[in-house]
Motif scaffolding. Structure first.
Motif, PDB file in Angstrom:
ATOM      1  N   SER A   1       0.687  -1.221  -0.191  1.00 33.23           N
ATOM      2  CA  SER A   1       0.065  -0.104  -0.098  1.00 33.23           C
ATOM      3  C   SER A   1       0.812   1.073   0.066  1.00 33.23           C
ATOM      4  O   SER A   1       1.960   1.259   0.661  1.00 33.23           O
ATOM      5  CB  SER A   1      -1.107   0.136   1.010  1.00 33.23           C
ATOM      6  OG  SER A   1      -1.709  -0.948   1.169  1.00 33.23           O
TER       7      SER A   1
ATOM      8  N   GLU B   1      -6.561  15.577  -2.375  1.00 34.38           N
ATOM      9  CA  GLU B   1      -7.048  14.537  -1.155  1.00 34.38           C
ATOM     10  C   GLU B   1      -5.747  13.551  -1.414  1.00 34.38           C
ATOM     11  O   GLU B   1      -5.426  13.059  -2.255  1.00 34.38           O
ATOM     12  CB  GLU B   1      -8.113  13.978  -1.734  1.00 34.38           C
ATOM     13  CG  GLU B   1      -8.712  13.219  -0.736  1.00 34.38           C
ATOM     14  CD  GLU B   1      -9.424  13.598   0.476  1.00 34.38           C
ATOM     15  OE1 GLU B   1      -9.282  12.918   1.691  1.00 34.38           O
ATOM     16  OE2 GLU B   1      -9.813  14.959   0.507  1.00 34.38           O
ATOM     17  N   SER B   2      -5.580  12.784  -0.158  1.00 39.27           N
ATOM     18  CA  SER B   2      -4.752  11.907   0.232  1.00 39.27           C
ATOM     19  C   SER B   2      -5.606  10.309   0.045  1.00 39.27           C
ATOM     20  O   SER B   2      -6.600  10.388   0.222  1.00 39.27           O
ATOM     21  CB  SER B   2      -4.148  11.658   1.575  1.00 39.27           C
ATOM     22  OG  SER B   2      -3.382  10.620   1.506  1.00 39.27           O
ATOM     23  N   LEU B   3      -4.992   9.773  -1.040  1.00 40.37           N
ATOM     24  CA  LEU B   3      -5.480   8.486  -1.428  1.00 40.37           C
ATOM     25  C   LEU B   3      -4.770   7.242  -1.341  1.00 40.37           C
ATOM     26  O   LEU B   3      -3.313   7.198  -1.518  1.00 40.37           O
ATOM     27  CB  LEU B   3      -5.812   8.591  -2.832  1.00 40.37           C
ATOM     28  CG  LEU B   3      -6.610   9.643  -3.491  1.00 40.37           C
ATOM     29  CD1 LEU B   3      -6.472   9.679  -4.944  1.00 40.37           C
ATOM     30  CD2 LEU B   3      -8.015   9.575  -2.912  1.00 40.37           C
ATOM     31  N   GLU B   4      -5.196   6.173  -0.968  1.00 39.19           N
ATOM     32  CA  GLU B   4      -4.418   5.001  -0.679  1.00 39.19           C
ATOM     33  C   GLU B   4      -4.772   4.069  -2.018  1.00 39.19           C
ATOM     34  O   GLU B   4      -5.411   3.916  -2.473  1.00 39.19           O
ATOM     35  CB  GLU B   4      -4.756   4.125   0.518  1.00 39.19           C
ATOM     36  CG  GLU B   4      -3.974   2.973   0.812  1.00 39.19           C
ATOM     37  CD  GLU B   4      -4.380   2.074   1.892  1.00 39.19           C
ATOM     38  OE1 GLU B   4      -3.658   1.345   2.390  1.00 39.19           O
ATOM     39  OE2 GLU B   4      -5.202   2.508   2.734  1.00 39.19           O
TER      40      GLU B   4
ATOM     41  N   THR C   1      -2.670   0.484  -4.085  1.00 43.79           N
ATOM     42  CA  THR C   1      -1.945  -0.635  -4.047  1.00 43.79           C
ATOM     43  C   THR C   1      -1.036  -0.843  -5.160  1.00 43.79           C
ATOM     44  O   THR C   1      -1.292  -0.621  -6.243  1.00 43.79           O
ATOM     45  CB  THR C   1      -2.968  -2.046  -4.038  1.00 43.79           C
ATOM     46  OG1 THR C   1      -3.847  -1.707  -2.958  1.00 43.79           O
ATOM     47  CG2 THR C   1      -2.253  -2.990  -3.875  1.00 43.79           C
TER      48      THR C   1
ATOM     49  N   ASP D   1      -1.005  11.958  -3.093  1.00 45.03           N
ATOM     50  CA  ASP D   1      -2.019  13.310  -3.215  1.00 45.03           C
ATOM     51  C   ASP D   1      -2.624  13.295  -4.496  1.00 45.03           C
ATOM     52  O   ASP D   1      -1.718  13.391  -5.404  1.00 45.03           O
ATOM     53  CB  ASP D   1      -1.197  14.437  -2.581  1.00 45.03           C
ATOM     54  CG  ASP D   1      -0.823  14.203  -1.061  1.00 45.03           C
ATOM     55  OD1 ASP D   1      -1.547  13.585  -0.320  1.00 45.03           O
ATOM     56  OD2 ASP D   1       0.085  14.652  -0.763  1.00 45.03           O
TER      57      ASP D   1
ATOM     58  N   HIS E   1       0.400   5.991  -0.170  1.00 39.57           N
ATOM     59  CA  HIS E   1      -0.406   6.876  -0.144  1.00 39.57           C
ATOM     60  C   HIS E   1       0.076   8.033  -1.178  1.00 39.57           C
ATOM     61  O   HIS E   1       1.290   8.313  -1.276  1.00 39.57           O
ATOM     62  CB  HIS E   1      -0.590   7.821   1.191  1.00 39.57           C
ATOM     63  CG  HIS E   1      -1.316   6.893   2.127  1.00 39.57           C
ATOM     64  ND1 HIS E   1      -2.436   6.886   2.323  1.00 39.57           N
ATOM     65  CD2 HIS E   1      -0.908   6.003   3.057  1.00 39.57           C
ATOM     66  CE1 HIS E   1      -3.037   5.929   3.273  1.00 39.57           C
ATOM     67  NE2 HIS E   1      -1.878   5.130   3.650  1.00 39.57           N
TER      68      HIS E   1
ATOM     69  N   CYS F   1      -9.585   9.751  -9.719  1.00 37.34           N
ATOM     70  CA  CYS F   1      -9.499  10.002  -8.153  1.00 37.34           C
ATOM     71  C   CYS F   1     -10.736   9.887  -7.725  1.00 37.34           C
ATOM     72  O   CYS F   1     -11.976   9.753  -8.168  1.00 37.34           O
ATOM     73  CB  CYS F   1      -9.178  11.817  -7.960  1.00 37.34           C
ATOM     74  SG  CYS F   1      -9.138  12.145  -6.509  1.00 37.34           S
TER      75      CYS F   1
END
Length: 64
Positions: free
Chosen positions: A6, A16-19, A21, A10, A8, A35
């Motif tokens: 995983s 926005e911070s997104l996770e 894989t 932006d 992170h 997004c």
């Protein structure tokens, strides 16, 4: 051993911070994904080194 990790990032549009894989078994990946918040297309460039470390660059469509 799990070939994914995983990370992170932006969003280059809304911040926005997104996770995400990352599949670390693939050395080079280039793709576009929307997004999860603002739905704008993010360009992903992912590079995985021989030791499994990943480098993730994200850009908006307007960036070259």
């Amino acid at each position: 051993m799990d070939p994914s990790e995983s990370a992170h990032i932006d969003c280059p549009y809304c911040g926005e911070s997104l996770e995400i894989t990352v599949d670390t078994s693939v050395g080079r990946q280039d793709y576009i994904e929307d997004c999860q918040v603002c739905c704008k297309p993010i360009q992903f460039r992912i590079r995985v080194s021989a030791d499994g470390q990943s480098r993730i660059d994200v850009r908006s469509e307007d960036e070259s």
